[in-house]
Design a protein around this motif. Structure first.
Motif, PDB file in Angstrom:
ATOM      1  N   LYS A   1      10.259 -10.426   1.017  1.00  0.00           N
ATOM      2  CA  LYS A   1      11.342  -9.456   0.844  1.00  0.00           C
ATOM      3  C   LYS A   1      11.220  -8.321   1.856  1.00  0.00           C
ATOM      4  CE  LYS A   1      12.596 -10.038  -3.992  1.00  0.00           C
ATOM      5  NZ  LYS A   1      14.050 -10.075  -3.768  1.00  0.00           N
TER       6      LYS A   1
ATOM      7  N   SER B   1      14.025  -7.564   4.645  1.00  0.00           N
ATOM      8  CA  SER B   1      14.746  -6.292   4.535  1.00  0.00           C
ATOM      9  C   SER B   1      15.041  -5.721   5.916  1.00  0.00           C
ATOM     10  CB  SER B   1      13.937  -5.281   3.709  1.00  0.00           C
ATOM     11  OG  SER B   1      12.741  -4.918   4.387  1.00  0.00           O
TER      12      SER B   1
ATOM     13  N   ASP C   1      21.132  -8.660  -1.561  1.00  0.00           N
ATOM     14  CA  ASP C   1      20.165  -8.727  -2.651  1.00  0.00           C
ATOM     15  C   ASP C   1      18.851  -9.233  -2.094  1.00  0.00           C
ATOM     16  OD1 ASP C   1      19.076  -8.629  -5.179  1.00  0.00           O
ATOM     17  OD2 ASP C   1      19.753 -10.634  -5.725  1.00  0.00           O
ATOM     18  N   GLY C   2      17.730  -8.662  -2.560  1.00  0.00           N
ATOM     19  CA  GLY C   2      16.445  -9.183  -2.121  1.00  0.00           C
ATOM     20  C   GLY C   2      15.513  -8.164  -1.519  1.00  0.00           C
TER      21      GLY C   2
ATOM     22  N   GLN D   1      14.784  -5.194  -3.285  1.00  0.00           N
ATOM     23  CA  GLN D   1      14.237  -4.378  -4.360  1.00  0.00           C
ATOM     24  C   GLN D   1      12.916  -4.939  -4.857  1.00  0.00           C
ATOM     25  OE1 GLN D   1      16.792  -6.331  -4.538  1.00  0.00           O
ATOM     26  NE2 GLN D   1      16.670  -7.597  -6.354  1.00  0.00           N
TER      27      GLN D   1
ATOM     28  N   SER E   1      12.064 -10.723  -7.420  1.00  0.00           N
ATOM     29  CA  SER E   1      12.879 -11.922  -7.410  1.00  0.00           C
ATOM     30  C   SER E   1      12.829 -12.478  -5.991  1.00  0.00           C
ATOM     31  CB  SER E   1      14.318 -11.591  -7.801  1.00  0.00           C
ATOM     32  OG  SER E   1      15.160 -12.699  -7.623  1.00  0.00           O
TER      33      SER E   1
ATOM     34  N   GLN F   1      26.706 -18.813  -6.450  1.00  0.00           N
ATOM     35  CA  GLN F   1      27.161 -17.734  -5.587  1.00  0.00           C
ATOM     36  C   GLN F   1      28.638 -17.900  -5.244  1.00  0.00           C
ATOM     37  OE1 GLN F   1      25.383 -15.027  -4.908  1.00  0.00           O
ATOM     38  NE2 GLN F   1      27.198 -14.161  -3.924  1.00  0.00           N
TER      39      GLN F   1
END
Length: 319
Positions: free
Chosen positions: A17, A21, A45-46, A48, A63, A99
């Motif tokens: 992640k 990011s 998403d991805g 956090q 996750s 999705q």
């Protein structure tokens, strides 16, 4: 195996992640693997990192999925898979379908009529980076699309905002276990196997890989991020010890191994040592093992003596 960076863990969920990011890295990765003209990306998403608390059991978890939106609206799901799971490919397909459905639901909220939803949809593709092999050949990278059975023509369609037809679906797989430096053809793609496998580079790394290596080296991480990484490393080491113990004696020593694994890997997991605590800790560890890709749902359900459907209920209420 000689490591490129000592003790680096590019396949750890938290680490992956952190790498993705960085939008420049993600853009280049997608550009290389899917051969798409990516100018820039946005991570939907991805990025956090959450601190889940299971009563007295505390650990940092994330996750694994990363969802990126390209400049043209195309969405790409990136999935990291460490342990082999029999139904992983179907699960990846399920992520893609979910999705697409989610995107359609968003258009419904905007008032788009049902019969016009297809006009609004944009491509959704997936890339999986797997520690283990899923295909019998020795190809390190596969990219699948829909093709006509007899002519082998690709199924492409027009999407809103695109001048040319695009693939209806793409599913790419990078299998780290198949890495062979003597069989490299497309280095732009294979270099990502070297990166995530922590293998020495066979060519001088470009700036983008130097950026990625700096991230996995944790040179610029904050104290909080370092703490999360250390916590996660200890937790995964406890998992490894736990699994190794189970393999030695799958029948008689399961409860004892789980108890020992929780005592060593999770500071307060089984302090009271009562039956309720043991069962709760057992359930929480198996759920964590499944989320980390170290245990299949089928094996987890078997060890809990419940059905896969009951286990799905546990997993959904634990989100």
């Amino acid at each position: 195996m000689k490591e490129r960076i000592k003790d680096a863990r590019p396949m750890m969920d938290l680490m992956a992640k952190k790498v993705f990011s960085n939008t420049e890295i993600t853009a280049q990765f997608i550009r290389d693997i899917l051969d798409l003209p990516v100018h820039h990306v946005k991570i939907l998403d991805g990025t956090q990192i959450h601190n889940h608390q299971f009563e007295d059991i505390k650990t940092y978890v994330t996750s694994i999925d990363v969802l990126a939106a390209l400049n043209d609206g195309t969405q790409v799901i990136i999935e990291i898979q460490v342990a082999y799971q029999f139904d992983f490919i179907k699960r990846l397909w399920l992520y893609l379908c979910n999705q697409v459905t989610k995107n359609a639901d968003e258009h419904k909220k905007d008032g788009v009529e049902t019969h016009k939803l297809a006009e609004e949809l944009l491509p959704v593709y997936t890339i999986a980076i797997t520690q283990k092999r899923y295909f019998k050949d020795e190809e390190m990278i596969h990219v699948f699309c829909f093709k006509e059975k007899n002519t082998n023509d690709e199924l492409k369609v027009y999407f809103k905002g695109f001048e040319e037809e695009q693939d209806l679906a793409l599913m790419a797989f990078l299998e780290l276990e198949k890495y062979n430096k003597d069989k490299i053809q497309e280095y732009k793609k294979v270099r990502w196997i070297e990166f995530f496998g922590n293998q020495p580079y066979t060519q001088s790394p470009e700036k983008i890989l130097e950026q990625a290596d700096r991230i996995v080296s944790r040179i610029d991480w904050t104290k909080e991020e370092q703490k999360m990484y250390d916590e996660r490393t200890r937790y995964l080491q406890a998992y490894s010890s736990f699994l190794a113990t189970i393999e030695k004696d799958k029948k008689d020593a399961i409860n004892q191994a789980m108890t020992e694994g929780l005592e060593k890997g999770i500071a307060k997991g089984l302090e009271e040592g009562k039956a309720h605590g043991i069962e709760h800790g057992k359930k929480m560890m198996i759920i964590s093992l499944i989320k980390d890709g170290l245990l299949s749902k089928e094996e987890g359900a078997k060890r809990l003596s419940i059905s896969v459907f009951e286990l799905d209920d546990y997993l959904s209420t634990d989100e």
